[in-house]
Scaffold this active site. Structure first.
Site, mmCIF file in Angstrom:
data_model
loop_
_atom_site.group_PDB
_atom_site.id
_atom_site.type_symbol
_atom_site.label_atom_id
_atom_site.label_comp_id
_atom_site.label_asym_id
_atom_site.label_seq_id
_atom_site.Cartn_x
_atom_site.Cartn_y
_atom_site.Cartn_z
ATOM 1 C CB CYS A 132 -22.742 82.003 158.886
ATOM 2 S SG CYS A 132 -24.488 81.615 159.262
ATOM 3 C CG ASP A 201 -26.940 79.161 152.521
ATOM 4 O OD1 ASP A 201 -25.990 79.849 152.956
ATOM 5 O OD2 ASP A 201 -27.773 78.602 153.246
HETATM 6 P P1 RI2 Z 1 -23.995 74.122 156.189
HETATM 7 C C1 RI2 Z 1 -26.408 78.751 156.545
HETATM 8 O O1 RI2 Z 1 -27.607 79.410 156.263
HETATM 9 C C2 RI2 Z 1 -25.211 79.669 156.492
HETATM 10 O O2 RI2 Z 1 -25.287 80.624 155.457
HETATM 11 C C3 RI2 Z 1 -24.122 78.661 156.263
HETATM 12 O O3 RI2 Z 1 -22.918 79.243 155.831
HETATM 13 C C4 RI2 Z 1 -24.781 77.807 155.196
HETATM 14 O O4 RI2 Z 1 -26.158 77.691 155.621
HETATM 15 C C5 RI2 Z 1 -24.207 76.447 154.977
HETATM 16 O O5 RI2 Z 1 -24.331 75.684 156.155
HETATM 17 P P2 RI2 Z 1 -28.721 79.721 157.409
HETATM 18 O O6 RI2 Z 1 -29.604 78.479 157.441
HETATM 19 O O7 RI2 Z 1 -24.897 73.428 155.208
HETATM 20 O O8 RI2 Z 1 -28.056 80.021 158.707
HETATM 21 O O9 RI2 Z 1 -22.540 73.962 155.793
HETATM 22 O O10 RI2 Z 1 -29.474 80.900 156.842
HETATM 23 O O11 RI2 Z 1 -24.266 73.727 157.606
#
Ligand code: RI2
Length: 320
Positions: A132, A201
């Protein structure tokens, strides 16, 4: 009570819902910035009316994405200032604005600090796998790279949102050699990987990590190959209410993100499910890198107790 819905709050809520603003840390900062702007223009004449307006706006933002605990935690942290004894609406607004600025600044500092701590775990010659698009995980890689550590990365595609494209964009701009793979190729390549670094998350009190769907399969493959598995997460992603046995809700998004509606209609007996996150048990996590240092997952309770304050999950009782 009259209530003027701030366009900024509803716009931000919409963008978070549609994932135009995404990433657990970014949505938290965006929500706090929207609340700050909302407070500045709130036309309230008395304190109780002002507080009610802010609670309504906070609720709207919190409801946008259920899994990322960073969002309610951030909102609750700044809403705490509304419980302070203030003589007037204008002084309450000042306190609130200060709380919002403090949160945004400390959230940005946390990323820098996580980068410093995480970079210490990356060595010359390492092959790192990430999944991700996590600002916190990427900062570990970028900091190590800036310090002159030579390593390469495997980045997954991340169906169905394709957040892997954002990740390879960042790594490419930094000049970090990266191999882009489909999600299902992770186990095939695991023997070549020295370390997995992902974001989170949410982290529950027992150290279980909620992150993008597919993370727990990667952790399982890493465990099987004895590859270390690191999670980069700010302390405000730890979930206080899990102390009370509350589960973290896993968001399930529209099936059309996986199979476009015309295709789905052509297959009337097929159901598409689209959970966005999964839960990696603490047994598969070696370290969680926070701005307070790297901890084993079993220390998640200490982070909640000493750095976060579990009572932040309990703000409604004091502001309503
Ligand atoms: P940071 C994201 O969720 C991903 O799951 C990623 O690993 C997590 O948030 C943490 O991201 P999504 O918004 O806060 O893509 O470290 O569903 O940037």
């Amino acid at each position: 009570m009259y209530y003027v819905q701030s366009m900024l709050v509803s716009d931000t809520a919409e963008k978070i819902k549609k994932m135009e603003i995404r990433g657990a840390g970014r949505i938290a900062r965006a929500a706090v910035a929207a609340l700050k702007a909302h407070s500045e223009i709130a036309p309230s004449r008395d304190l109780s009316e002002y507080r009610k307006e802010m609670v309504t706006a906070a609720d709207l933002l919190i409801a946008t994405r259920p899994t990322a605990v960073s969002l309610p935690n951030a909102v609750h942290l700044v809403m705490r200032s509304l419980t302070l004894d203030t003589p007037s609406v204008s002084s309450a607004k000042e306190e609130f604005s200060r709380a919002c600025q403090d949160f945004i600044r400390s959230s940005e500092n946390a990323i820098q600090r996580i980068g410093e701590v995480g970079a210490r775990h990356i060595r010359d010659g390492d092959v790192i796998l990430t999944h991700c698009n996590s600002e916190a995980a990427l900062e570990c890689l970028l900091t190590a790279h800036r310090k002159g550590v030579r390593f390469s990365v495997y980045a997954t595609e991340v169906r169905p949102g394709n957040q892997g494209l954002l990740t390879i964009g960042t790594l490419n701009r930094a000049g970090i050699p990266t191999t882009y793979i489909v999600d299902s190729a992770v186990r095939y390549f695991m023997k070549e990987i020295d370390r997995v670094i992902v974001g989170a998350d949410a982290v529950s009190v027992n150290g279980a990590v909620v992150n993008k769907i597919g993370t727990s399969q990667i952790a399982l493959a890493a465990h099987e190959a004895r590859t270390s598995f690191l999670v980069a997460a700010e302390t405000y992603k730890f979930a206080p209410r899990t102390i009370l046995g509350e589960y973290i809700e896993i968001e399930e998004r529209a099936s059309s993100e996986v199979l476009p509606d015309p295709m789905a209609k052509a297959h009337p007996f097929i159901t598409v499910r689209n959970p966005v996150f999964d839960v990696t048990p603490p047994e598969y996590v070696n370290l969680i890198v926070t701005e307070e240092g790297a901890i084993p997952p079993q220390m998640a309770y200490i982070i909640i107790r000493d750095y976060l304050g579990w009572e932040i999950g309990d703000f409604e009782a004091r502001t309503r």
